[in-house]
Design an enzyme around this catalytic site. Structure first.
Site, short mmCIF file in Angstrom:
data_model
loop_
_atom_site.label_atom_id
_atom_site.label_comp_id
_atom_site.label_asym_id
_atom_site.label_seq_id
_atom_site.Cartn_x
_atom_site.Cartn_y
_atom_site.Cartn_z
N GLY A 168 0.70 -1.27 -0.05
CA GLY A 168 0.09 -0.02 -0.02
C GLY A 168 0.82 1.33 -0.11
N ASP A 205 -13.83 5.12 4.92
CA ASP A 205 -12.83 4.95 3.79
C ASP A 205 -13.45 3.57 3.11
OD1 ASP A 205 -10.96 5.38 1.79
OD2 ASP A 205 -9.28 4.51 3.28
N1 LIG Z 1 -6.09 -9.12 5.85
C1 LIG Z 1 -5.75 -9.31 4.82
N2 LIG Z 1 -5.76 -10.57 4.40
C2 LIG Z 1 -5.34 -10.84 2.93
N3 LIG Z 1 -4.84 -9.63 2.13
C3 LIG Z 1 -4.69 -8.54 2.60
C4 LIG Z 1 -5.08 -8.50 3.93
N4 LIG Z 1 -5.14 -7.01 4.33
C5 LIG Z 1 -4.50 -6.33 2.94
N5 LIG Z 1 -4.48 -7.22 2.18
C6 LIG Z 1 -3.84 -7.24 0.99
O1 LIG Z 1 -2.52 -6.55 0.70
C7 LIG Z 1 -2.54 -5.66 -0.17
C8 LIG Z 1 -2.20 -4.24 0.51
O2 LIG Z 1 -2.94 -3.84 1.47
P1 LIG Z 1 -2.82 -2.45 2.13
O3 LIG Z 1 -4.26 -2.40 2.99
O4 LIG Z 1 -1.46 -2.07 2.55
O5 LIG Z 1 -3.11 -1.50 0.57
P2 LIG Z 1 -4.00 -0.55 0.13
O6 LIG Z 1 -5.34 -0.47 0.86
O7 LIG Z 1 -3.92 -0.57 -1.35
O8 LIG Z 1 -3.11 0.63 0.42
P3 LIG Z 1 -3.36 1.77 1.71
O9 LIG Z 1 -3.59 1.27 2.92
O10 LIG Z 1 -2.20 2.69 1.64
O11 LIG Z 1 -4.51 2.62 0.73
C9 LIG Z 1 -3.78 -5.47 -0.85
O12 LIG Z 1 -3.97 -6.24 -2.09
C10 LIG Z 1 -4.90 -6.21 0.20
O13 LIG Z 1 -5.61 -6.90 -0.74
#
Ligand SMILES: Nc1ncnc2c1ncn2[C@@H]1O[C@H](COP(=O)(O)OP(=O)(O)OP(=O)(O)O)[C@@H](O)[C@H]1O
Length: 621
Positions: free
Chosen positions: A352, A473
């Site tokens: 992210g 969000d």
């Molecule tokens: N609990 C989880 N289980 C499986 N995959 C996850 C989980 N949380 C996040 N991911 C995956 O990890 C990736 C990065 O997640 P993250 O929340 O950091 O990214 P984002 O939402 O794209 O970024 P940001 O939080 O900066 O907006 C995404 O592809 C998300 O689908």
């Protein structure tokens, strides 16, 4: 005068009563006669014995009671039985000789038959003696049994104590063994997980290489000293495009022929001879051939365009996977570390803005988890770092209290080093909704409905707590799916706790500008004053999400960048939602979207109100 003890009558009911009465009458008689020595002696003996009987009987009874109320072992019944039997025997031995039909008869019998008195005395005496002897024997037997019981119990106690000690020792040995085995077992599990993850990494890279040939690859172009990356189409797309070009050329050629045919037809004029008639028919046939060809070209074109769309989606997936692999290769956590002596990091799930999310294995709870590694930029000022940490702790404090089927669980948080900390989340092995919509931009209404229902269930939970929460969000990337397809809301980084003293209009929005603009309601873009927000923000976002799932695009500013949405006031102008004619969607779904996207915040239903919408309920009414 000798007094007859009351107990006698108490014990000797029925037959005994007769005896007492007989004795009383005897005494009266003797008093009258004043010659009672022999009988008084017998009576006294009899009375004395009777008192003893009573004493013994009471003792025996109390023994029995003690037994009964005490440990209740089997002997008490037999002991009592034996005692009672003896007692009954004594009674039966005494009674038959003394029991007579009436007092008068007894007296008569007494007076008439002095031998029977003697007989009575002798019988009574011997019966009591027998009785005492038997009773003493029985009591001795009881005492012996009780002693035996006591001895056995002592033996039992000591063997239980021994057993207990032995078990404690075994338990300790097992624990020691487990402690010795545990690191080995953990090592075996870790090694296995690492092998599987390495194989998955290899496979992922191989697949990317293969898909790149078909779908395209990143190339480098140089313009002077500037080197930049560019996308080079793969063979499959090249072939499809070439096919499309060739079809276009053919179409143009057929259309050209058709045009000249039409021209020839008009040049000929309205000739009526036989030859002209034949030519005219030829032209008509020729034209029909061209028309038919054009139709078949159109059909082919449509097939190829559909195929190209599918390739484009695959290409998108390939590009995301390439990015993930590149991020994984560049990550400092890609070497299968075990964090906090517990979480074995496996493969990168995604990256992210400020975080990397790894699939990991919890070696204590033995389950997969997602470890989100928050990295503070070393270049940041101390203030910025502190603010980021404050923000993350706030998010953690909100998220950790949330326990619901449709909310991703937050299990743990810990520091890795000065610039990095980790949050441990429930692992959702399915795609996120963003990836789902990229692969299938339009979902069938039935699928979209069950997803939005789950999202609303999560939102209802957030709004039924004593401390209500606005997620703020909600967007496809923040809806994850587990392996069973259960939707879960995640990422509470921007969420707000609604304080108790907040007015009916909502709370002040202090983080204006944050969030993803396509999904935020008009009140969040209010510039003239600090906006007041409530759970209605999430209702709006859910409405946008539902629209996007059904129609394959967002209702407001779909093709616009965030910056343009802001610049052009796209959301501030989003007064009314319009629905495309296709795909066809039920009126109930459209009505729900209209309600969610009510422009005026005051008129828009809040989460708990909209959750009552019949479209969100599956119960048979
Ligand atoms: N609990 C989880 N289980 C499986 N995959 C996850 C989980 N949380 C996040 N991911 C995956 O990890 C990736 C990065 O997640 P993250 O929340 O950091 O990214 P984002 O939402 O794209 O970024 P940001 O939080 O900066 O907006 C995404 O592809 C998300 O689908």
């Amino acid at each position: 005068m000798v007094k007859v003890p009351d107990q006698l009558s108490l014990h000797w009911t029925n037959g005994g009563e007769f005896l007492i009465q007989a004795n009383t009458q005897k005494r009266q008689k003797l008093q009258e006669d004043e010659s009672s020595t022999a009988f008084e002696h017998v009576d006294a003996v009899a009375e004395g014995r009777q008192i003893s009987v009573e004493t013994v009987e009471t003792k025996a009874n109390s023994d029995v009671n003690r037994k009964r109320h005490g440990r209740g072992r089997g002997h008490s019944v037999s002991g009592r039985g034996r005692g009672s039997k003896t007692y009954d025997q004594a009674r039966s031995q005494i009674c038959p000789s003394t029991v007579t039909p009436s007092n008068g008869q007894l007296e008569n019998s007494y007076n008439k038959d002095s031998r029977s008195k003697e007989h009575f005395r002798n019988d009574s005496r011997s019966s009591f003696e027998v009785y005492f002897l038997e009773e003493i024997t029985s009591l001795r037997a009881k005492v012996a049994m009780l002693e035996e019981d006591l001895h056995k119990s002592r033996q039992d106690t000591s063997s239980y104590q021994n057993l207990c000690q032995q078990l404690e020792k075994e338990l300790k040995e097992l624990k020691d063994k487990e402690q010795q085995v545990n690191p080995k077992r953990t090592k075996v599990i870790s090694d296995l997980l690492i092998s599987v993850s390495k194989a998955e990494r290899q496979e992922a890279r191989m697949k990317v290489r293969q898909d790149s040939l078909r779908l395209g690859n990143v190339g480098v172009i140089r313009a002077g000293t500037v080197i930049s990356e560019t996308w080079e189409e793969g063979q499959a797309l090249k072939d499809l495009n070439a096919h499309l070009r060739q079809l276009l050329e053919t179409k143009e050629a057929v259309e050209r022929q058709r045009k000249s045919l039409k021209k020839r037809q008009s040049d000929k004029g309205d000739g009526a001879d036989a030859e002209t008639g034949t030519q005219e028919e030829d032209i008509l046939i020729q034209d029909e051939i061209y028309k038919s060809r054009l139709t078949s070209i159109k059909r082919e074109e449509e097939t190829i365009l559909r195929e190209r769309d599918r390739y484009e989606l695959e290409k998108g997936r390939l590009i995301r996977e390439m990015k993930r692999i590149r991020d994984e290769d560049g990550s400092r956590f890609n070497n299968f570390q075990v964090l906090n002596h517990r979480f074995a990091l496996l493969n990168l799930l995604g990256k992210g803005g400020f975080s990397e999310v790894y699939k990991a294995y919890d070696l204590v709870e033995h389950r997969y988890v997602a470890c989100k590694l928050h990295g503070l930029n070393a270049q940041w000022s101390e203030d910025k770092k502190q603010s980021y940490i404050r923000h993350a702790i706030r998010e953690y404090n909100i998220h950790k209290t949330l326990v619901h089927r449709h909310i991703v669980r937050l299990w743990d948080i810990f520091e890795i080093d000065q610039n990095t900390f980790c949050t441990v989340l429930e692992y959702c092995s399915g795609k996120d909704l963003d990836a789902v919509l990229k692969a299938t931009p339009v979902l069938p209404e039935r699928e979209a409905r069950i997803i939005i229902v789950q999202i609303f269930q999560g939102l209802v939970y957030l709004n039924k707590r004593t401390q209500k929460i606005i997620h703020y969000d909600l967007k496809p990337g923040n809806v994850l799916f587990d392996e069973l397809g259960i939707a879960k809301v995640t990422d509470f980084g921007l969420s707000k706790i609604v304080e108790d003293d907040v007015g009916s209009q909502g709370m002040e929005l202090t983080s204006q500008g944050a969030g993803t603009y396509w999904y935020l309601p008009p009140e969040c873009f209010e510039l003239s004053k600090i906006p007041l927000i409530s759970s209605k923000v999430d209702v709006w976002s859910a409405g946008i999400l539902f629209y996007q799932m059904l129609f394959g695009k967002r209702p407001f500013g779909h093709d616009q960048t965030q910056e343009r949405i802001l610049r052009e006031d796209t959301i501030i102008k989003a007064r009314k939602v319009e629905f495309p004619s296709r795909p066809s969607v039920s009126n109930e779904a459209k009505e729900l979207i209209r309600r969610c996207l009510t422009y005026n915040q005051a008129e828009r239903p809040d989460v708990l109100t909209i959750a009552q919408d019949p479209y969100l309920s599956y119960s048979k009414r």
